[in-house]
Design a protein around this motif. Sequence first.
Motif, short mmCIF file in Angstrom:
data_model
loop_
_atom_site.label_atom_id
_atom_site.label_comp_id
_atom_site.label_asym_id
_atom_site.label_seq_id
_atom_site.Cartn_x
_atom_site.Cartn_y
_atom_site.Cartn_z
N LEU A 257 0.84 -1.21 0.00
CA LEU A 257 0.00 0.00 0.00
C LEU A 257 0.87 1.25 0.00
O LEU A 257 0.63 2.18 -0.78
CB LEU A 257 -0.93 0.00 1.21
N ARG A 258 1.87 1.27 0.87
CA ARG A 258 2.72 2.46 0.91
C ARG A 258 3.53 2.62 -0.37
O ARG A 258 3.75 3.72 -0.86
CB ARG A 258 3.66 2.43 2.12
N MET A 259 3.99 1.50 -0.94
CA MET A 259 4.73 1.59 -2.20
C MET A 259 3.85 2.16 -3.31
O MET A 259 4.29 2.95 -4.14
CB MET A 259 5.27 0.22 -2.61
N ARG A 260 2.58 1.79 -3.30
CA ARG A 260 1.67 2.30 -4.32
C ARG A 260 1.35 3.78 -4.08
O ARG A 260 1.43 4.60 -5.00
CB ARG A 260 0.37 1.48 -4.31
N LEU A 261 0.99 4.11 -2.84
CA LEU A 261 0.52 5.47 -2.55
C LEU A 261 1.64 6.50 -2.52
O LEU A 261 1.42 7.66 -2.85
CB LEU A 261 -0.23 5.50 -1.21
N ALA A 262 2.84 6.09 -2.10
CA ALA A 262 3.93 7.05 -1.99
C ALA A 262 4.90 6.97 -3.16
O ALA A 262 5.25 8.00 -3.74
CB ALA A 262 4.68 6.83 -0.67
N LEU A 263 5.33 5.76 -3.53
CA LEU A 263 6.40 5.65 -4.52
C LEU A 263 5.92 5.60 -5.95
O LEU A 263 6.45 6.31 -6.81
CB LEU A 263 7.27 4.43 -4.19
N LEU A 264 4.91 4.78 -6.26
CA LEU A 264 4.36 4.84 -7.61
C LEU A 264 3.74 6.20 -7.87
O LEU A 264 3.87 6.77 -8.95
CB LEU A 264 3.31 3.74 -7.83
N ARG A 265 3.08 6.75 -6.86
CA ARG A 265 2.47 8.07 -6.99
C ARG A 265 3.52 9.14 -7.30
O ARG A 265 3.34 9.96 -8.22
CB ARG A 265 1.75 8.43 -5.70
N ASP A 266 4.63 9.14 -6.54
CA ASP A 266 5.59 10.24 -6.63
C ASP A 266 6.73 10.00 -7.60
O ASP A 266 7.26 10.95 -8.19
CB ASP A 266 6.17 10.53 -5.24
N LEU A 267 7.16 8.75 -7.76
CA LEU A 267 8.30 8.45 -8.63
C LEU A 267 7.85 7.93 -9.99
O LEU A 267 8.58 8.08 -10.97
CB LEU A 267 9.24 7.45 -7.96
N GLY A 268 6.70 7.28 -10.05
CA GLY A 268 6.08 6.95 -11.33
C GLY A 268 6.70 5.82 -12.12
O GLY A 268 6.49 5.74 -13.34
N ALA A 269 7.45 4.90 -11.49
CA ALA A 269 8.05 3.78 -12.22
C ALA A 269 7.03 2.67 -12.41
O ALA A 269 7.13 1.58 -11.84
CB ALA A 269 9.28 3.28 -11.49
N THR A 270 6.02 2.95 -13.22
CA THR A 270 4.85 2.09 -13.40
C THR A 270 4.95 1.29 -14.69
O THR A 270 5.38 1.84 -15.71
CB THR A 270 3.58 2.97 -13.44
N PRO A 271 4.56 0.02 -14.69
CA PRO A 271 4.57 -0.75 -15.94
C PRO A 271 3.44 -0.32 -16.86
O PRO A 271 2.39 0.14 -16.40
CB PRO A 271 4.37 -2.19 -15.48
N SER A 272 3.63 -0.48 -18.15
CA SER A 272 2.54 -0.22 -19.09
C SER A 272 1.57 -1.40 -19.04
O SER A 272 1.97 -2.54 -18.78
CB SER A 272 3.07 -0.06 -20.51
N PRO A 273 0.28 -1.17 -19.29
CA PRO A 273 -0.68 -2.28 -19.32
C PRO A 273 -0.29 -3.35 -20.33
O PRO A 273 -0.48 -4.55 -20.06
CB PRO A 273 -2.00 -1.59 -19.71
#
Length: 420
Positions: A257-273
């Motif tokens: 949860l914290r990785m999603r809310l803080a790190l994906l939110r702020d750093l944006g290293a997200t996979p493409s669908p």
Amino acid sequence: MQDKTIAIHAGYDKDVQATMAVPIYQSTAYEFRDAEHAANLFALKELGNIYTRLMNPTTDVFEKRFAALEGGEAAIATASGMAAIFNTIANVAEAGDNIICANQVYGGTSTLTAHTIKRFGIEARYFDVHDPKQLETLIDEKSKLILFESITNPSIDVADFDHIVAIAEKYGVLTAVDNTVATPILCKPLELGCDLSIHSTSKYTTGQGLAIGGIVVERKALVDKIKGNARYAHFNEPDASYHGLIYTDIPLPIFSLRMRLALLRDLGATPSPFNSWLFIQGLEHLPLRMRQHSENGMAIAEFLESHPKVLKVHYPGLKSDSNYLDAKKYLPNGCSGLLSFEVASFEEAAKIVDHTELFSLVVNIGDSKSIITHPASTTHQQLSKEELEAAGVSNGLIRLSVGLEDSADLIEDLKRSLEA
């Protein structure tokens, strides 16, 4: 369910279209029913899709399926394996803290821990996976993570899980295992007592070198180790960036949860669908591929061990390997397709690499096609002589990622290159 069934079915409840294949939800954003629905999602009063930097329906299936294979509670997919490792470190450590990393790790992990995170004020300390008692002298009140690999790349060591986990539990420190080489088919670190399992899904998960990605899986009931643990105060205190949320008070997997809310939110290293969809396709036949990778790896290791030009073979399936007993204990279903061997010199290694035909000279692993790499001149070139020695990388070391071709053809290719 068993692994073969999980790999095909877990995490996907057919949507209104009832598609057998998981759809690619190639969308940046999602419409809210109304203003109240939108507000509830942002306040975590309801769970649902907000924006693909945070979550995506295709990626959600991939995360759930991978977590099920690992026997974990939840997973977070990232844009690359290195993003998964960095986010894991950033989720627990801040300036003034330290992490403890194995000497025997992938070259990118070495440079990340020795140099990049140093600029963030995070210190890395190092230990030998075969001498876990070193951890006792390295852990202090600022230690936040013990990071190691289940099968090390490229030295091909097998970690002493039992002793590492015992020491980590004694001091209340989280353990994270890079399980890329073994995959959850051959090794399940969470069932061995580890807290987090990390993967570069660019490797065996996709299986054909089609996409870059990573994933972090947390074990079940991890909150029990974090709640009230002074090492992880930021999980136990109000998060000013999210309405004063206290993660350990939320009945959800809190590391993810914290990785999603803080790190994906702020750093944006997200996979493409689309990449998540490719990884789902790879998972469906991962159990079959890992069996064949392991069988081919064993056949090649036995051939190399018998060749007069080969000084040493590193493959834990061999009875002569120093990791054999640990492999029997922690890798009962095979030792994967990664192996390395040593020849007399840098020049000899370069000649062998240049003369293979089926083995392609590529800095990747886990492909269906066989790959050959000379780590000292490529993946580990940036390391000092002392760092190379600690990582188990000699100038004459050659790494093989054994693919799914016929092992007889691969052996013939290596024989020609060794004798060229």
